[in-house]
Motif scaffolding. Structure first.
Motif, PDB file in Angstrom:
ATOM      1  N   HIS A 537      38.271  35.837  39.850  1.00 53.98           N
ATOM      2  CA  HIS A 537      39.241  35.724  38.769  1.00 53.98           C
ATOM      3  C   HIS A 537      39.253  34.301  37.978  1.00 53.98           C
ATOM      4  O   HIS A 537      40.197  34.443  37.164  1.00 53.98           O
ATOM      5  CB  HIS A 537      40.574  36.092  39.323  1.00 53.98           C
ATOM      6  N   ARG A 563      38.955  38.974  27.283  1.00 54.96           N
ATOM      7  CA  ARG A 563      39.860  39.971  27.454  1.00 54.96           C
ATOM      8  C   ARG A 563      40.015  40.663  28.663  1.00 54.96           C
ATOM      9  O   ARG A 563      41.162  40.947  29.093  1.00 54.96           O
ATOM     10  CB  ARG A 563      38.865  41.197  26.567  1.00 54.96           C
ATOM     11  N   ARG A 564      39.050  40.582  29.579  1.00 62.26           N
ATOM     12  CA  ARG A 564      39.282  40.799  31.141  1.00 62.26           C
ATOM     13  C   ARG A 564      40.013  39.981  31.528  1.00 62.26           C
ATOM     14  O   ARG A 564      41.005  40.632  32.588  1.00 62.26           O
ATOM     15  CB  ARG A 564      37.839  40.924  31.608  1.00 62.26           C
ATOM     16  N   TRP A 565      40.172  38.640  31.544  1.00 61.70           N
ATOM     17  CA  TRP A 565      41.245  38.018  32.275  1.00 61.70           C
ATOM     18  C   TRP A 565      42.509  37.808  31.420  1.00 61.70           C
ATOM     19  O   TRP A 565      43.527  37.468  31.918  1.00 61.70           O
ATOM     20  CB  TRP A 565      40.548  36.418  32.097  1.00 61.70           C
ATOM     21  N   ASP A 566      42.528  38.470  30.281  1.00 64.07           N
ATOM     22  CA  ASP A 566      43.867  38.438  29.545  1.00 64.07           C
ATOM     23  C   ASP A 566      44.370  37.181  29.347  1.00 64.07           C
ATOM     24  O   ASP A 566      45.284  36.593  29.712  1.00 64.07           O
ATOM     25  CB  ASP A 566      44.970  39.228  30.232  1.00 64.07           C
ATOM     26  N   HIS A 567      43.036  36.111  29.129  1.00 61.37           N
ATOM     27  CA  HIS A 567      43.452  34.524  28.953  1.00 61.37           C
ATOM     28  C   HIS A 567      44.146  34.307  27.532  1.00 61.37           C
ATOM     29  O   HIS A 567      43.876  35.260  26.397  1.00 61.37           O
ATOM     30  CB  HIS A 567      42.069  34.001  29.081  1.00 61.37           C
ATOM     31  N   PRO A 568      45.145  33.618  27.376  1.00 61.08           N
ATOM     32  CA  PRO A 568      45.769  33.084  26.159  1.00 61.08           C
ATOM     33  C   PRO A 568      44.903  32.390  25.380  1.00 61.08           C
ATOM     34  O   PRO A 568      45.423  32.018  24.186  1.00 61.08           O
ATOM     35  CB  PRO A 568      46.967  32.466  26.743  1.00 61.08           C
ATOM     36  N   THR A 658      45.523  26.296  25.469  1.00 63.07           N
ATOM     37  CA  THR A 658      46.249  27.481  24.914  1.00 63.07           C
ATOM     38  C   THR A 658      47.298  27.026  23.938  1.00 63.07           C
ATOM     39  O   THR A 658      47.677  27.790  23.129  1.00 63.07           O
ATOM     40  CB  THR A 658      46.932  28.250  26.081  1.00 63.07           C
TER      41      THR A 658
END
Length: 666
Positions: A537, A563-568, A658
């Motif tokens: 992760h 997208r998989r990590w939903d990272h900002p 971010t």
């Protein structure tokens, strides 16, 4: 004939000679004479004899010596006198103290010698005592003893309040019935004392007091004392002052300022109760010596306090960086570098790629200069870590810095060079690689999750500033959950005790640090570090074909992973940075190429590794140039970027925060 024409006694008149000599001795000598019979009764005394000053001789003649001199406070040693009568051996220089009626407030000291009297037939008639006033001699010796005790006892610690307390303990009751020491608020707060020329009546606060309950009044601790017992204005030198108007005990007092080079540390008042001997000129000189000694010790204590504040500030710099290093390690620290530990330090420095550098070191000097040198070495370590050097290379650069510092100190007063010990360990949470290098001797132990302990993972190396490179180094691959124990300096605990303290790896680092700290000297610094590995992760990695067509593949990998990590982080920014780095690797590097993403809640790290050794160079392309803008784009969009070498080649990395994504999203 028994006389000459002028009537002087001749050789044939011994009795008249004896009478003349005896009469001269008793009437003209400045030595006191006391004649006692065999029952130790007073038979005759001369006018200067102790106990006769101000008293008619007939008041004591015929009385036992003990009774005759008791009103004057004289303790007659009858046992000594009877021994002289019995043996005939004189007793010499026997000190007797008393208060003559002519000066009842003062204690006088006399040196008394006793000799047996006997007639021509050898019959014992009594004993004759000679007494000499040695009061001034004894007082001078007492003053010297008091000054000697002051130099021995005052200043035993580097604490201003304890120094004031020691002055009281030394002088009560030997010099005063009560003593009050007051210090300025600045000194009590550890600040620079003010100059007397700027404030002749500084704010003084009662710090230490002592004396008998029946003596002059004693202020309460913390009370403001100027004006008060010290007068309206602080004197520039010791001065005898009359009793306070509201002090019903009477007596005299000496007020002495505590000054060093015009700086006011405080003041002291020595007070004697009513009826005691008043202070004189000799007492003023003694008070001046006591005040000077105390002021010097206060200056030393204040300097130590201020230097200790500086040392503590330097030792604790920089602030902890748990957030920047917690992905790689969990750290427990112990840091009390007082006494011989001054100049010791540790650092936990975040590096690129979520790696972390663990550093412990010690400067082999003493005092504030050690902390100053330590601070400069720590600054050098922080600067060198930005170059992403291997630990042994970092120590080689640090060795050159130490030599330069030693050269600077040798040109100054008292310079004798500088050496230091230092251990650097770099932990990579991707795979668990640990690179270690050591200069000098230190405590370094590795505890693996199975409980095995390695107390010498790397050999000792030469000191920084001494023999120099090469430094001892080693590389290990540690499983996740391994523990590192690091402390600078020589003289660690026994291996058996250290192993017992570390052989339970399931405990948290803080508990292990407590156990190890109990085995070390209290002034040692200590790091106990638990290693971590990055989870799926937090880490993603791909092999990239050595072809310009792979740039698009790399962009898709980045967008999908975010997208998989939903990272900002902004996907467009991250993809653009990665595409430029991959293009640069294909154009100037060598196969194979690896793309790696490392993430946490606020930062995305993009790394491109290739087998090439050529360092990328940031260019500022002209408007008409077709290329040369890749690294400039990365430097503009990323929060930070850089490069590091490894045995397999090089890695170029960029950190994307971010904050920019949030602004663009708004």
């Amino acid at each position: 004939m028994n006389a000459d024409p002028e009537g002087r006694p001749g050789p044939g008149a011994p009795d008249r000679w004896d009478e003349a000599v005896l009469d001269a001795v008793f009437t003209q000598s400045d030595i006191g004479l006391h004649v006692l019979d065999t029952d130790l009764r007073v038979v005759r005394v001369n006018p200067v004899a102790v106990g006769v000053r101000g008293l008619p001789a007939e008041r004591i003649v015929g009385l036992p010596a003990a009774e005759a001199y008791a009103p004057l406070g004289v303790d007659v040693d009858e046992e000594m006198l009877r021994e002289v009568l019995a043996t005939g051996r004189p007793a010499l220089d026997h000190l007797v103290r008393g208060h003559p009626f002519t000066d009842p407030r003062s204690e006088y000291v006399f040196s008394v010698s006793a000799h047996r009297l006997q007639d021509d037939a050898g019959r014992v008639l009594g004993v004759v005592l000679t007494s000499t006033d040695v009061t001034e001699r004894e007082r001078a010796q007492a003053r010297l003893r008091l000054l000697h005790d002051a130099h021995e006892r005052i200043g035993s610690s580097l604490d201003v309040e304890r120094t004031a307390r020691e002055l009281v303990d030394v002088t009560v009751p030997r010099f005063a019935d009560t003593v009050v020491v007051a210090l300025t608020d600045a000194v009590l707060r550890g600040r620079e004392p003010g100059l007397r020329s700027h404030d002749p009546a500084p704010l003084l606060r009662c710090t230490a007091t002592g004396g008998a309950d029946a003596g002059p009044r004693i202020p309460t601790a913390g009370a403001l004392l100027l004006p008060g017992v010290f007068g309206k204005v602080l004197p520039t030198e010791p001065r005898v002052l009359p009793p306070e108007q509201d002090d019903g005990t009477g007596g005299t007092r000496i007020v002495a300022p505590l000054l060093v080079r015009g700086q006011v540390f405080g003041a002291v008042v020595f007070q004697r109760a009513e009826g005691a001997e008043p202070y004189g000129e000799d007492d003023l000189e003694l008070a001046d010596g006591l005040a000077t000694r105390t002021a010097t010790c206060l200056e030393n204590a204040l300097r130590f306090t201020r230097e200790h504040i500086v040392m503590t500030a330097l030792q604790s710099w920089p602030l902890r960086q748990e957030e920047a290093t917690q992905k790689a390690v969990d750290v427990a620290r112990r840091n009390q570098p007082d006494g011989s530990g001054v100049g010791s330090w540790y650092d936990v420095v975040p590096l690129s790629g979520a790696r972390v550098a663990l550093v412990v070191g010690r400067v082999d000097r003493a005092g504030l200069s050690a902390v100053a040198t330590m601070s400069r070495l720590r600054t050098a370590v922080y600067s060198l870590t930005t170059l992403d050097l291997d630990p042994h290379e970092l120590l080689a650069r640090l060795h050159a810095t130490t030599l330069r510092l030693a050269g600077e100190q040798e040109t100054g007063p008292g310079g004798d060079g500088t050496t230091a010990s230092c251990t650097v360990a770099v932990h990579d949470p991707v795979g668990g690689r640990l690179d270690i290098a050591r200069a000098g001797t230190s405590l370094f132990a590795v505890v693996r999750p199975d409980g095995s302990v390695d107390t010498r993972p790397v050999d000792d190396g030469p000191l920084l500033g001494a023999e120099g490179p090469p430094f001892a180094c080693a590389s290990l691959t540690l499983p996740e959950g391994s523990t590192l124990c690091m402390a600078p300096g020589e003289g660690g605990p026994r291996t058996e005790d250290l192993v017992n303290a570390l052989a339970h790896p399931g405990r948290p680092p803080e508990a292990m640090a407590d156990d190890v700290a109990r085995l070390l000297a209290p002034d040692r610094v200590l790091l106990v570090v638990r290693t971590r590995h990055l989870s799926p992760h937090e880490l993603a990695e791909w092999s990239i074909p050595f072809d310009f067509s792979a740039v698009g593949v790399a962009r898709r990998h980045v967008e999908e992973q975010l997208r998989r990590w939903d990272h900002p982080a902004d996907p467009f920014t991250a993809a653009l940075v990665v595409s430029e780095l991959v293009t640069n690797a294909v154009r100037y590097g060598a196969a194979p190429i690896t793309l790696r993403l490392i993430t946490d809640a606020t930062t995305l790290i993009c790394e491109i590794a290739d087998a090439g050794r050529a360092a990328p160079h940031l260019r500022h392309a002209k408007a008409v140039d077709e290329g040369g803008r890749g690294l400039l784009i990365c430097a503009t969009l990323a929060d930070n970027w850089g490069m590091r070498y490894s045995a397999e080649g090089k890695t170029v990395w960029a950190e994307i925060g971010t904050e920019g994504a949030e602004e663009r999203g708004g």
